[in-house]
Enzyme design. Structure first.
Site, mmCIF file in Angstrom:
data_model
loop_
_atom_site.group_PDB
_atom_site.id
_atom_site.type_symbol
_atom_site.label_atom_id
_atom_site.label_comp_id
_atom_site.label_asym_id
_atom_site.label_seq_id
_atom_site.Cartn_x
_atom_site.Cartn_y
_atom_site.Cartn_z
ATOM 1 C CG ASN A 190 41.104 -8.454 3.058
ATOM 2 O OD1 ASN A 190 40.580 -8.821 4.100
ATOM 3 N ND2 ASN A 190 42.041 -9.152 2.455
ATOM 4 C CG HIS A 203 45.653 -5.483 19.979
ATOM 5 N ND1 HIS A 203 46.752 -6.101 19.408
ATOM 6 C CD2 HIS A 203 44.610 -5.766 19.159
ATOM 7 C CE1 HIS A 203 46.389 -6.712 18.297
ATOM 8 N NE2 HIS A 203 45.095 -6.527 18.116
ATOM 9 N NE ARG A 235 47.694 -11.067 7.225
ATOM 10 C CZ ARG A 235 47.305 -10.731 8.447
ATOM 11 N NH1 ARG A 235 47.749 -11.407 9.486
ATOM 12 N NH2 ARG A 235 46.487 -9.732 8.649
#
Length: 735
Positions: free
Chosen positions: A47, A437, A567
């Site tokens: 990440n 997207h 999240r």
């Protein structure tokens, strides 16, 4: 140092670093299986690489261009923000490596394996390791020289490199040994009582005499750099046969590999910042001080993923228990089923193969005329792509919108374009200044009586691999309202100069999804003020769009309850809306990656329920082509309401946002995990494909308001217990 918690919003990047800390925290959770704990450390490392590839460059660009403007959300200048990022990220790294050594010690104590420095190996083990070096490593190593007589070497993003300064050469000369990425970082020593591993770079460092046989080593250090990969790439809308766009993409990929250095990581035990080699390296890479990290251990922890591959099957108790998503079990074809009712699937609790069934039936149906689909990310050897190619071979008109700018999937998508075009599919690249997207597929049939259409609208990619790990919602329908809107949607994407159409049912970005969310919040607010009834549930991967947040604030000031699950990055701040504020913000991080987006608006009227491909971020609202669909079918509306209820009660995988901008876990949770609730449901072999969540797995309906009250009660209880303990201590002291 400036107060980063002042103002009405949190900074997106600082909030994201708290998200990555929550990922790292799962490695310290005793309920997380041991091999999975290593995986979460690796995920945190991966990440962070992308963060420095993509997010940091935009901040550094502002400094380079002399733009010292204030971030409207946090009030920080770009330089102040970089400083705060370095401080917060350094804390994450410290926690990450503390956890690493703790987990490795547990594996060592339980005699499963040991990862030790070369110096701690026995003489026999060192001989075994040295033999491996001669046979399997040395032939693949190359040494690059950097000095006044040689051009600046090209240092690739993410490559592990050992830098060496030799005692008997010019003081400014550096030797660089790039470690081939295809060599395993873990060197496994055979013929040992305990599985013993040593790291590849450690083994190389202890065999310098073989690489530099006639030289004395003055200094050495291991490092890796991260480069700016946030390079713009434009679609060539004037090129009819895609050659111009593909050429642009190839130039883009080459330019991306030469981006500026945004981070340098150095193993801290090898060199101090005052050492000559360290200083030469900083000069060579042109990195800012805020991009230098002395790492207290091995670099790039993604090598930890290998341990699950080695030991996962032998020791399943050390990994999450695998489960199989529900298959299509109806006694009729899926398209026939959809002629009468809609279907809502949730991956991975429902198997991705059900979408393949949907597409395969469309390909095999002799009445299918057209298949249109968007592609953002697909798996290697994608079954979806194979089915689209099969459809074209059968004479079906296949139209595919391939997004070439899907970050880090660009090369793969170039290959997909070639495959599809060679098979006779019509390939489009979307809009010039906006990524496509959305995740949607349209099937049109003509059986002679009347045209029939079917749609799939999802929140995740058409990727059978990630569908096993990402939680996503998927709507299938033959409702003419969806079909008409999706026909307009694809016509817009296929026509270069088309303006966004008017949709009767769905909402599409740019702009319209943001409008839909804000208008629904305003409507709930009006009904709440009139009747006292209403609340809003939002589930998204990120909440950073200022206009949406301001709409939430306006509603919260009059008391509208909000239950928000975010999240990742969340710029919304608690405690700014006055006494009536009733907002609960949770981040759910668990076994699976929460990826679905649900936007639900409740009042005294019928709730407005939506799923979407779009996060509540400015880029998704204004600068991408996204899709949001309302849930119309009564049966699956109830199913989605049950899903919302399960998420609303999660206090196991959920971390809760505090007034001070940090996240906390309940000391004594009620034991509600949304993911485990859904997994328990599908482990019941009698559970039908489209069943709502059984009521016995969740308690009675919990509104955001009641959940918020529980949180406040928990805080009061904790404070009362702390005061009681203090009182007892004082009693003992003065007694």
């Amino acid at each position: 140092m400036k107060d980063i918690y002042a103002g009405e919003f949190y900074n997106r990047d600082l909030s994201w670093l708290l998200f990555n800390r929550r990922v790292i925290n799962l490695s310290t959770n005793p309920d997380t299986p041991l091999l999975e704990r290593l995986n979460f450390l690796a995920i945190g490392s991966n990440n962070l690489d992308e963060f420095y590839n993509v997010r940091i460059p935009s901040i550094e660009d502002q400094i380079s261009l002399g733009r010292d403007g204030i971030d409207p959300k946090s009030g920080l200048t770009p330089q102040e923000l970089l400083t705060q990022i370095h401080v917060r990220n350094s804390k994450n790294i410290s926690q990450q490596y503390d956890s690493l050594y703790q987990i490795l010690s547990i594996f060592n104590e339980h005699k499963l394996f040991s990862l030790n420095p070369y110096d701690q190996l026995s003489t026999d083990e060192q001989e075994t390791a040295n033999h491996y070096f001669h046979q399997r490593i040395l032939p693949f190593l190359n040494v690059v020289t950097y000095d006044n007589l040689h051009s600046r070497p090209e240092i690739k993003d993410g490559t592990l490199i050992i830098a060496v300064r030799l005692a008997d050469t010019a003081p400014n000369a550096i030797r660089l040994i790039p470690i081939p990425p295809k060599l395993s970082r873990l060197v496994r020593l055979q013929h040992t009582e305990l599985d013993q591993f040593v790291l590849l770079e450690d083994l190389i460092r202890h065999n310098f005499s073989e690489i530099f046989p006639d030289h004395e080593i003055e200094e050495s250090l291991t490092f890796r750099i991260t480069r700016d990969k946030d390079v713009d790439m434009e679609i060539d809308m004037d090129d009819e046969n895609s050659e111009g766009t593909i050429a642009n993409m190839e130039r883009y990929l080459a330019a991306r590999e030469r981006g500026n250095t945004t981070r340098v990581e150095i193993e801290a035990h090898e060199a101090s910042p005052q050492a000559q080699l360290f200083q030469q390296l900083v000069k060579l890479t042109h990195v800012r001080e805020t991009g230098i990290y002395n790492i207290p251990g091995p670099l790039d922890l993604t090598f930890l993923f290998q341990f699950e591959k080695i030991y996962g099957k032998k020791h399943p108790e050390l990994t999450y228990t695998p489960f199989a998503g529900r298959e299509w079990t109806q006694n009729k074809p899926m398209l026939d089923y959809l002629n009468h009712q809609d279907l809502l699937l949730q991956y991975p609790y429902d198997n991705f193969d059900q979408f393949l069934t949907f597409l395969q039936e469309a390909v095999n149906d002799p009445h299918t005329v057209t298949i249109k689909q968007t592609i953002y990310r697909v798996a290697d050897n994608s079954k979806v792509v194979e089915l689209l190619k099969e459809a074209a071979a059968k004479g079906i008109h296949v139209s595919v919108i391939v997004e070439l700018r899907a970050r880090f999937d660009e090369e793969h998508n170039l290959d997909i374009v070639e495959e599809l075009e060679d098979a006779g599919c019509f390939v489009y690249f979307g809009k010039e200044h906006m990524k496509v997207h959305s995740k949607t597929c349209l099937v049109l049939k003509n059986d002679g009586s009347h045209p029939t259409g079917y749609v799939h609208i999802g929140t995740g990619n058409y990727n059978e691999k990630t569908a096993n790990q990402f939680v996503d919602l998927n709507l299938f329908s033959s409702n003419p309202a969806y079909v008409k809107d999706l026909s307009r949607f694809f016509n817009y994407l296929e026509t270069d100069d088309a303006q966004p159409p008017h949709y009767e049912t769905v909402a599409a970005s740019p702009h319209r999804i943001e409008d839909m969310v804000i208008q629904n919040i305003k409507h709930v607010t009006e009904r709440y003020q009139a009747t006292g009834q209403g609340h809003v549930f939002l589930k998204t991967n990120a909440l950073t769009d200022q206009e949406v947040i301001e709409a939430i604030y306006d509603a919260a000031k009059v008391g509208v309850p909000f239950r928000i699950i975010v999240r990742g990055a969340c710029c919304l701040k608690l405690g700014v809306c006055g006494d009536k504020e009733d907002i609960t913000v949770t981040s759910i991080i668990g076994e699976l990656l929460e990826h679905n987006r649900i936007y639900a608006f409740f009042s005294d009227e019928e709730p407005s329920l939506w799923i979407s491909s779009a996060d509540l971020m400015t880029r998704n609202m204004d600068n991408r082509v996204e899709l949001a669909a309302p849930i119309l079918d009564a049966t699956i509306r109830q199913q989605l309401l049950n899903i919302i209820e399960v998420y609303s009660q999660d206090d196991v995988d959920g971390s809760f946002l505090n007034l001070d901008g940090r996240y906390f876990k309940h000391d004594v949770p009620n034991g509600k995990s949304a993911q485990q609730t859904f997994i328990r449901e599908i482990t019941d072999e009698h559970s039908p494909v489209n069943a709502p969540v059984p009521r016995e797995t969740i308690s009675s309906s919990t509104s955001p308001k009641s959940l918020s009250a529980q949180l406040k009660y928990a805080r009061i209880l904790n404070m009362a217990l702390a005061l009681l303990v203090l009182a007892l201590l004082l009693l003992l002291i003065f007694k």
